[in-house]
Design a protein around this motif. Structure first.
Motif, short mmCIF file in Angstrom:
data_model
loop_
_atom_site.label_atom_id
_atom_site.label_comp_id
_atom_site.label_asym_id
_atom_site.label_seq_id
_atom_site.Cartn_x
_atom_site.Cartn_y
_atom_site.Cartn_z
N SER A 564 4.84 -6.18 3.30
CA SER A 564 3.92 -7.25 3.71
C SER A 564 3.28 -6.99 5.08
O SER A 564 2.25 -7.58 5.40
N LYS A 565 3.89 -6.11 5.87
CA LYS A 565 3.32 -5.81 7.19
C LYS A 565 2.24 -4.74 7.11
O LYS A 565 1.52 -4.51 8.09
N SER A 570 -2.50 -6.43 3.28
CA SER A 570 -3.30 -7.58 3.72
C SER A 570 -4.69 -7.56 3.10
O SER A 570 -5.21 -8.60 2.69
#
Length: 931
Positions: A564-565, A570
């Protein structure tokens, strides 16, 4: 410039001022800064005071346009000036709009019909909007009828002004929803679509492009206008835009641009970011008007430019996304090849072909994803092409499943990724297909046994292929195993899988490999969370211990967070369409990002949970499953009951309609019978009159042998009826006597106990009912006898007519005609008499039935009588027994009293005297007290 400004300010003659403004206009292009600084105030004053002269107004507007606008060729050629020029235009615009009256004045001038005023006014206002858009928009919005006045430009017959009016509205509607709504409700859609049609649709020039850009401004992210566009049936008017011929070679650059904008406009209406209800209604409208069919024709046409084909694929994708009807249609589209192939198969062939352009392959993947989005039927069809029972053994046609498998295991990493993501979408939120896909077997090489698809994916994963391939396969495996315990068990059954995952997570690798580590952690977490503990060596608790020993919980959670980082994660999470700047950035799928969000938290919790908590959770899950099963069972029952109710309602409706029809026919028949009766009575009256007439004139009345025979038969039948009537009356009298006897016997038994009286009263009520039935029967018999007497009277009349008729031969033709007429009437009356006899026989049958029922009631009464007699005998017997008991009690009491007296105990007189009316219970109570 200073002198000219003075002349404009001080000259009294209009001609002098006009010449000075014309001179300023000629200088304004070259000496923009000087003219702007010195002349702007004077020019605005001219606009305010010299409105009667269109020529000077035109020059003043042109001068202001030259000062404010940045579209001057001379300055654009110089490389160092653009930034300074931009600032200059913006500054002059700010000075001009500082006084809001200036913009209002300009709006008034734009209303003028004179070409020399209107056209420069439109250009100046457009330039102001380009420089200081939001501020000018606000001024126009608050000025009375500001937007409406500008809308009139679209109706101008002079094309130059109309076209510049479109450009002005483009600038006016940018990023302002309020103005967009006003423009839309001022009939902009109708006017713009008319202009596009007049200009030749996609074959039109730059005017069509400007109109399409304005339409995009009005519709993009504006739900109100989109709804208005759909409700106004404007979607149907878009269909002709996409009618392309067979010869698609040599398209002009303008046509490509126009079609590109047209496709983008369709996408604006069905964008996934719109509210689902609005998108769905637009999708349905596009199907019903044939727009989707037209787009599919372009999709399968030859010679279409690559960028148009790519945009068409993207457009079709969004038109079918989540709409079952459109998805079903798309599944039925075939490419014009020999033999015809489904469009999906042709598109997938492009996707797994590494020679195709990257953007086209992305578009095909998006199209496939949209086809499978919320489409379980389509998912099932794709997976079924992989199952052993449905694979075409002849090998004549290539199926979607075979293409996906080919892409999954090809040497091109982009094909691997696209095929893995496509297959993951075929399994999205469909547990049944996840289980079915476990059956898929692959033949890896000749002589070796087949390998399951799951096993082959893990084999390639462990071989250390490219990062993109491994990411694609891991995303497929995570999607496949999530929410499917059976798939998890199959995955754990291979002893090499868990060591491989733990090894990958535990290593400290570079940044590129961190993403793979994160996905491996997610897959291992899924194997724990969805584990049903069916394999002893890979139970939840053992896997957690393994993580604790080999990796460490904190390290595991950190690696899980890498996903998710990541920057590419994103980007993918923003919108469903896969859009990547280069093939190397193609790492994450939009739907997979949703899965990660959903699982990341629950896996982190599952890792830290103890075995007891797991057990509790399993118990809760089981109870929830049981509860769900009960709920589904009741839902099923309710559904069945609803169906039954619907069926019963339908039956009731049909029966009601039948009943109404029958009632209608009954009323019709009753009215017909009444009519026949009236006709019969009329004929009887006429017949009576005719006989009187013939008797007075001594006409002949002859009865042939047949009629005499029928009359004699009728007499015999009447005699029979009389006999039967008497016999029935005799039977009724017998029944009456039996009932009377029963009544008397019941009256004699009336002095017994109250319980027996109540039962007899029921019998008497029954007798009363029978009596009523008998009275009804009697009344019916009386009616029958009345009818018989009527028939007898008619018979006597006929006899009198027969005997009194004077047999005199008539020589005239009229007499013979009268005779034949009389004979016909007699025959008709005889028939009617026969029908009445038949009715009497039917009534006789009913009387018989009544008699039978009365005899059965008599038998029932006799049974009841015998039962009552038995009950009376039993009650008498019980009374005798009670009397005997009482006598015994009296003897015992007297003996006890004597003993008491002998013992010297005084016995009161009240104890000796017993009341005759006292009950047995009181006696027993006194006896106990004495004891």
């Amino acid at each position: 410039i200073q002198k000219l400004c003075d002349r404009v300010a001080s000259s009294t003659l209009l001609d002098d001022r006009r010449d000075a403004v014309r001179a300023l206009k000629s200088l304004s292009k070259k000496y923009r800064l000087e003219v702007g600084i010195q002349a702007m105030e004077h020019l605005i004053h001219v606009l305010q005071t010299d409105r009667s002269d269109s020529e000077i107004i035109g020059y003043a507007l042109d001068t202001l346009y030259n000062v404010i606008s940045n579209d001057l060729e001379e300055e654009e050629q110089e490389e160092n000036l653009p930034k300074q020029v931009d600032n200059l235009g913006s500054q002059f615009t700010e000075i001009f709009i500082k006084q809001q009256e200036n913009v209002t004045l300009l709006l008034t001038l734009v209303e003028e019909f004179d070409f020399h005023v209107r056209w420069p006014g439109v250009k100046l206002l457009t330039s102001l909007l380009k420089q200081q858009g939001p501020q000018v928009q606000q001024i126009i919005l608050v000025s009375p009828m500001g937007v409406s006045r500008l809308m009139d430009l679209l109706a101008d017959s002079r094309e130059v002004i109309r076209n510049d009016g479109v450009l002005l509205l483009q600038q006016l509607t940018k990023s302002n929803a309020a103005i967009q709504k006003i423009v839309a409700f001022e009939n902009a859609f109708e006017r713009l679509l008319d202009i596009i049609t007049e200009e030749g649709n996609s074959d039109g020039g730059i005017v069509v492009e400007d109109c399409l850009l304005l339409l995009q401004n009005l519709l993009k992210n504006n739900n109100s206008n989109q709804n208005f566009f759909k409700e106004g049936s404007y979607i149907q008017r878009m269909k002709p835009w996409f009618e392309v011929g067979d010869d698609n070679c040599g398209w002009s650059a303008q046509k490509v641009t126009n079609l590109h904008l047209m496709l983008q406009l369709v996408r604006v209406l069905v964008s996934p970011t719109n509210p689902p209800g609005a998108t769905s209604s637009c999708q349905k409208a596009m199907f019903h008007c044939g727009l989707l069919q037209q787009l599919c024709t372009i999709l399968m046409a030859t010679g279409v430019p690559a960028d148009i084909l790519t945009e068409t694929i993207n457009t079709v994708s969004e038109v079918i996304r989540g709409c079952q009807m459109n998805q079903d249609y798309f599944a039925s589209v075939n490419a014009p090849s020999n033999p015809p192939r489904p469009a999906i198969v042709v598109l997938l062939m492009s996707m797994v072909n590494e020679r195709q352009p990257f953007v086209l392959r992305c578009a095909v993947l998006y199209c496939f994803q949209c086809f499978l989005y919320k489409n379980q039927k389509g998912q099932g069809e794709i997976v079924s092409t992989l199952l052993p029972s449905t694979i075409d053994a002849t090998g004549n046609s290539v199926s979607a499943g075979q293409l996906l498998c080919g892409g999954l295991f090809s040497t091109d990493s982009l094909s691997n990724w696209c095929a893995a993501v496509a297959l993951a979408h075929a399994l999205q939120e469909n547990a049944t297909l996840k289980e079915q896909l476990l059956r898929v077997q692959l033949a890896t090489s000749i002589g070796n046994p087949p390998v399951s698809l799951l096993q082959q994916c893990t084999n390639i994963l462990s071989q250390g292929s490219k990062v993109q391939t491994r990411v694609g396969l891991l995303m497929l495996l995570c999607t496949w195993l999530s929410n499917c315990s059976i798939a998890v068990t199959h995955f754990l059954h291979n002893p090499a899988n868990i060591p491989f995952l733990t090894g990958q997570i535990a290593e400290n690798l570079g940044e590129e490999e961190q993403l793979v580590q994160g996905l491996c952690a997610l897959l291992l977490g899924i194997s724990i969370y969805y584990n049903d503990n069916s394999l002893e060596n890979y139970r939840k608790e053992k896997l957690k211990q393994l993580i604790e020993k080999r990796i460490g919980r904190e390290n595991f959670i950190e690696k899980l967070g890498f996903i998710s980082k990541h920057e590419l994660y994103s980007r993918a999470a923003q919108k469903p369409q896969p859009s990547f700047s280069s093939p190397d950035h193609m790492m994450f799928d939009h739907e997979f990002t949703k899965l990660v969000k959903e699982l990341e938290g629950v896996i982190s919790k599952a890792i830290y949970k103890s075995s007891e908590e797991d057990k509790k959770e399993e118990e809760v899950k089981k109870t929830l499953e049981q509860h769900d099963n009960i709920v589904t069972h009741y839902k099923k029952v309710i559904r069945e009951q609803d169906q039954e109710l619907e069926e019963l309602k339908q039956r009731i409706n049909t029966l009601t309609s039948q009943n109404e029809q029958l009632q209608a026919t009954v009323t019709q028949q009753v009215s017909q019978i009444q009519q026949h009766k009236d006709q019969y009575n009329l004929l009887k009256v006429q017949l009576g009159k005719d006989t009187q007439h013939h008797n007075s004139h001594s006409d002949t009345f002859q009865m042939n042998g047949i009629q005499m025979e029928e009359v004699s038969k009728l007499r015999e039948e009447l005699e029979e009826w009389k006999n039967k009537h008497e016999l029935l009356q005799g039977q009724l009298r017998q029944k009456d006597s039996v009932i009377e006897k029963l009544k008397s016997s019941q009256l004699e038994m009336g002095t017994t106990e109250q319980s027996s009286q109540t039962s007899k009263s029921g019998g008497l009520e029954h007798n009363n009912e029978l009596q009523k039935e008998l009275e009804m029967l009697r009344s019916q018999i009386q009616l029958q006898s009345a009818e018989i007497s009527k028939l007898q009277i008619e018979k006597q009349k006929l006899q009198v007519m027969n005997t009194t008729a004077d047999p005199v031969l008539g020589d005239s033709g009229a007499t013979a005609a009268n005779n034949s007429e009389l004979e016909g009437r007699l025959e008709q009356e005889i028939k009617e008499l026969k029908s009445e006899v038949k009715a009497l026989s039917e009534e006789k049958e009913s009387l018989k039935q009544h008699l039978d029922s009365s005899s059965s009631t008599v038998a029932i009464l006799q049974d009841e009588k015998s039962k009552l007699q038995q009950e009376v005998a039993e009650s008498k017997k019980e009374q005798d027994d009670l009397l005997v008991l009482l006598a015994d009690q009296d003897q015992k009491l007297s003996a006890l009293k004597i003993k008491l007296k002998d013992l010297g105990v005084p016995v009161e007189d009240e104890d000796d005297i017993e009341s005759g009316d006292q009950g047995d219970e009181d006696e027993d109570g006194d006896e106990e007290e004495q004891d």
